[in-house]
Design an enzyme around this catalytic site. Structure first.
Site, PDB file in Angstrom:
ATOM      1  N   TYR A  60      -0.591   8.420  -2.591  1.00 53.75           N
ATOM      2  CA  TYR A  60      -0.630   8.113  -4.017  1.00 53.75           C
ATOM      3  C   TYR A  60      -1.825   8.813  -4.679  1.00 53.75           C
ATOM      4  O   TYR A  60      -1.794   9.122  -5.863  1.00 53.75           O
ATOM      5  CB  TYR A  60      -0.819   6.605  -4.251  1.00 53.75           C
ATOM      6  CG  TYR A  60       0.389   5.719  -4.052  1.00 53.75           C
ATOM      7  CD1 TYR A  60       1.595   6.186  -3.540  1.00 53.75           C
ATOM      8  CD2 TYR A  60       0.314   4.362  -4.390  1.00 53.75           C
ATOM      9  CE1 TYR A  60       2.673   5.332  -3.371  1.00 53.75           C
ATOM     10  CE2 TYR A  60       1.393   3.509  -4.226  1.00 53.75           C
ATOM     11  CZ  TYR A  60       2.569   3.992  -3.710  1.00 53.75           C
ATOM     12  OH  TYR A  60       3.634   3.142  -3.544  1.00 53.75           O
ATOM     13  N   GLY A  61      -2.880   9.020  -3.891  1.00 52.13           N
ATOM     14  CA  GLY A  61      -4.177   9.415  -4.446  1.00 52.13           C
ATOM     15  C   GLY A  61      -4.207  10.748  -5.156  1.00 52.13           C
ATOM     16  O   GLY A  61      -5.115  11.011  -5.939  1.00 52.13           O
ATOM     17  N   ASP A 101       0.882  -1.178   0.000  1.00 47.09           N
ATOM     18  CA  ASP A 101       0.000   0.000   0.000  1.00 47.09           C
ATOM     19  C   ASP A 101       0.914   1.220   0.000  1.00 47.09           C
ATOM     20  O   ASP A 101       2.130   1.118   0.228  1.00 47.09           O
ATOM     21  CB  ASP A 101      -0.888  -0.013   1.254  1.00 47.09           C
ATOM     22  CG  ASP A 101      -1.807   1.210   1.324  1.00 47.09           C
ATOM     23  OD1 ASP A 101      -2.302   1.651   0.266  1.00 47.09           O
ATOM     24  OD2 ASP A 101      -2.017   1.738   2.422  1.00 47.09           O
ATOM     25  N   GLU A 159      -4.610   9.042   8.898  1.00 49.60           N
ATOM     26  CA  GLU A 159      -3.165   9.028   9.175  1.00 49.60           C
ATOM     27  C   GLU A 159      -2.856   9.686  10.520  1.00 49.60           C
ATOM     28  O   GLU A 159      -1.919   9.296  11.213  1.00 49.60           O
ATOM     29  CB  GLU A 159      -2.413   9.772   8.067  1.00 49.60           C
ATOM     30  CG  GLU A 159      -2.220   8.991   6.797  1.00 49.60           C
ATOM     31  CD  GLU A 159      -1.125   7.934   6.920  1.00 49.60           C
ATOM     32  OE1 GLU A 159      -0.108   8.169   7.586  1.00 49.60           O
ATOM     33  OE2 GLU A 159      -1.323   6.850   6.340  1.00 49.60           O
ATOM     34  N   ASN A 208      -6.371   1.044  -3.062  1.00 55.08           N
ATOM     35  CA  ASN A 208      -7.358   1.244  -4.123  1.00 55.08           C
ATOM     36  C   ASN A 208      -6.775   2.033  -5.282  1.00 55.08           C
ATOM     37  O   ASN A 208      -7.023   1.728  -6.445  1.00 55.08           O
ATOM     38  CB  ASN A 208      -8.566   1.981  -3.554  1.00 55.08           C
ATOM     39  CG  ASN A 208      -9.368   1.111  -2.619  1.00 55.08           C
ATOM     40  OD1 ASN A 208     -10.301   0.445  -3.028  1.00 55.08           O
ATOM     41  ND2 ASN A 208      -8.991   1.084  -1.354  1.00 55.08           N
ATOM     42  N   THR A 209      -5.997   3.055  -4.954  1.00 58.18           N
ATOM     43  CA  THR A 209      -5.448   3.921  -5.996  1.00 58.18           C
ATOM     44  C   THR A 209      -4.505   3.119  -6.902  1.00 58.18           C
ATOM     45  O   THR A 209      -4.606   3.174  -8.136  1.00 58.18           O
ATOM     46  CB  THR A 209      -4.696   5.093  -5.343  1.00 58.18           C
ATOM     47  OG1 THR A 209      -5.576   5.749  -4.430  1.00 58.18           O
ATOM     48  CG2 THR A 209      -4.199   6.070  -6.369  1.00 58.18           C
ATOM     49  N   THR A 266      -8.152   2.439   1.376  1.00 61.57           N
ATOM     50  CA  THR A 266      -7.815   1.539   2.492  1.00 61.57           C
ATOM     51  C   THR A 266      -7.761   2.259   3.841  1.00 61.57           C
ATOM     52  O   THR A 266      -7.796   1.606   4.877  1.00 61.57           O
ATOM     53  CB  THR A 266      -6.457   0.867   2.229  1.00 61.57           C
ATOM     54  OG1 THR A 266      -5.534   1.858   1.804  1.00 61.57           O
ATOM     55  CG2 THR A 266      -6.592  -0.217   1.193  1.00 61.57           C
TER      56      THR A 266
HETATM   57  N1  DGL Z   1      -4.022   3.700   0.097  1.00 63.51           N
HETATM   58  C1  DGL Z   1      -4.690   4.671  -0.726  1.00 63.51           C
HETATM   59  C2  DGL Z   1      -5.941   4.045  -1.332  1.00 63.51           C
HETATM   60  O1  DGL Z   1      -6.437   3.023  -0.894  1.00 63.51           O
HETATM   61  C3  DGL Z   1      -5.066   5.906   0.046  1.00 63.51           C
HETATM   62  C4  DGL Z   1      -3.914   6.753   0.503  1.00 63.51           C
HETATM   63  C5  DGL Z   1      -3.145   7.399  -0.631  1.00 63.51           C
HETATM   64  O2  DGL Z   1      -3.668   8.311  -1.284  1.00 63.51           O
HETATM   65  O3  DGL Z   1      -2.014   6.975  -0.850  1.00 63.51           O
HETATM   66  O4  DGL Z   1      -6.454   4.584  -2.279  1.00 63.51           O
END
Ligand code: DGL
Length: 294
Positions: free
Chosen positions: A66-67, A34, A177, A98-99, A212
């Site tokens: 990441y989003g 992740d 977070e 998810n991203t 997540t």
């Molecule tokens: N882990 C990312 C998701 O599930 C959320 C946090 C991020 O933006 O990195 O999309």
């Protein structure tokens, strides 16, 4: 250094290791990654479903979130995280983000075959459609996941009669977070996102926690949405698919003792331990986490 054209940059090569295709893979770990600690919600569900499996988890905390990044950057990060996990001789890869699933799942599945690669978007969509067939689904996710319409496509493929609304909720990542998952600040931010999403009259039967990090805010989101709305996430459905996949490949762990858990992070191992403990549901210390570079 950005990549033009192809989403997966050519510079990052993934070498298949010899054991990946071997027949006796049951004792090898499952690799999970992740962008940070959020994927620990998925790891927790996998651990509850498959307590005898060895797990290696990588949180790319140095590059979180990441989003808000471009698909090219997210794909590069996902490829590098995968390459790091391959060094642990993994028997399966779970993209617990998810991203990254929205951006890189199909390409990684192609690149890594025959290694099974699983994302969390389809399991999340499956859980929502099972909870509210023919219903109206509100997907709360990151900007990138919403931009790519990953849940919209996954739900439409499973249930053509479903109505779908996607809403990016970047502030919820920060709240999770920071550990501010309850109380008036979390409540008013959640309420504002839900009001915005439903301002045009859209009425959700289900809310999909399409990030997540959001399961940590489940109680706050459920309270704001009301008792008639099903709040679903990908964690348990993903764990069930991991189990089915390993079972059909004959790769389930054969041991009877608890599996090992290896935690890797690309930055801030003390913070990873402090916040990650909340996601995992048990206290972690910095000594439990290994700092790695990608
Ligand atoms: N882990 C990312 C998701 O599930 C959320 C946090 C991020 O933006 O990195 O999309």
């Amino acid at each position: 250094m950005g990549c033009r054209g192809a989403i997966i940059p050519q510079k990052v090569t993934i070498r298949h290791n010899a054991r990946m295709t071997g027949t006796n893979s049951s004792s090898l770990p499952i690799g999970i990654f992740d962008s940070g600690v959020g994927g620990l919600t998925v790891l927790k569900a996998i651990r509850e479903t498959l307590p005898h499996e060895n797990l290696v988890y990588l949180g790319d905390t140095a590059r979180l979130p990441y989003g808000t990044k471009s698909p090219e950057s997210i794909a590069r990060y996902a490829t590098q995280a995968t390459a790091k996990l391959l060094l642990h001789d993994i028997k399966m890869l779970v993209i617990a983000c998810n991203t990254a699933s929205a951006v890189a799942l199909e390409v990684l599945q192609r690149q890594m075959a025959p290694l099974p690669v699983l994302g969390v978007v389809v399991p999340g969509a499956t859980a929502a459609v099972a909870a509210r067939p023919g219903g109206s689904h509100l997907v709360l996710a990151t900007e990138a996941t919403v931009r790519l319409g990953a849940y919209r496509r996954a739900i439409a493929a499973l249930d053509p009669g479903a109505r779908i609304k996607e809403k990016s909720c970047e502030m919820l990542v920060s709240l999770a977070e920071e550990g501010w998952t309850a109380g008036h600040i979390a409540e008013s931010i959640v309420q504002r996102y839900l009001d915005e999403a439903q301002a045009d009259g859209f009425k959700a039967d289900s809310i999909i926690l399409g990030c997540t990090h959001f399961p940590l805010l489940r109680d706050t989101i459920s309270a704001a949405a009301g008792p008639s709305v099903a709040v679903v996430d990908s964690a348990n459905t993903t764990a069930a698919v991991v189990q089915q996949t390993l079972r059909s490949a004959g790769s389930l762990s054969a041991v009877k003792h608890a599996g090992d858990l290896t935690l890797l992070a690309t930055d801030g191992i003390s913070r990873f331990a402090r916040v990650g403990g909340q996601f995992l549901g048990r206290a972690l210390s910095a000594e439990d986490v290994h700092l790695v570079d990608l």
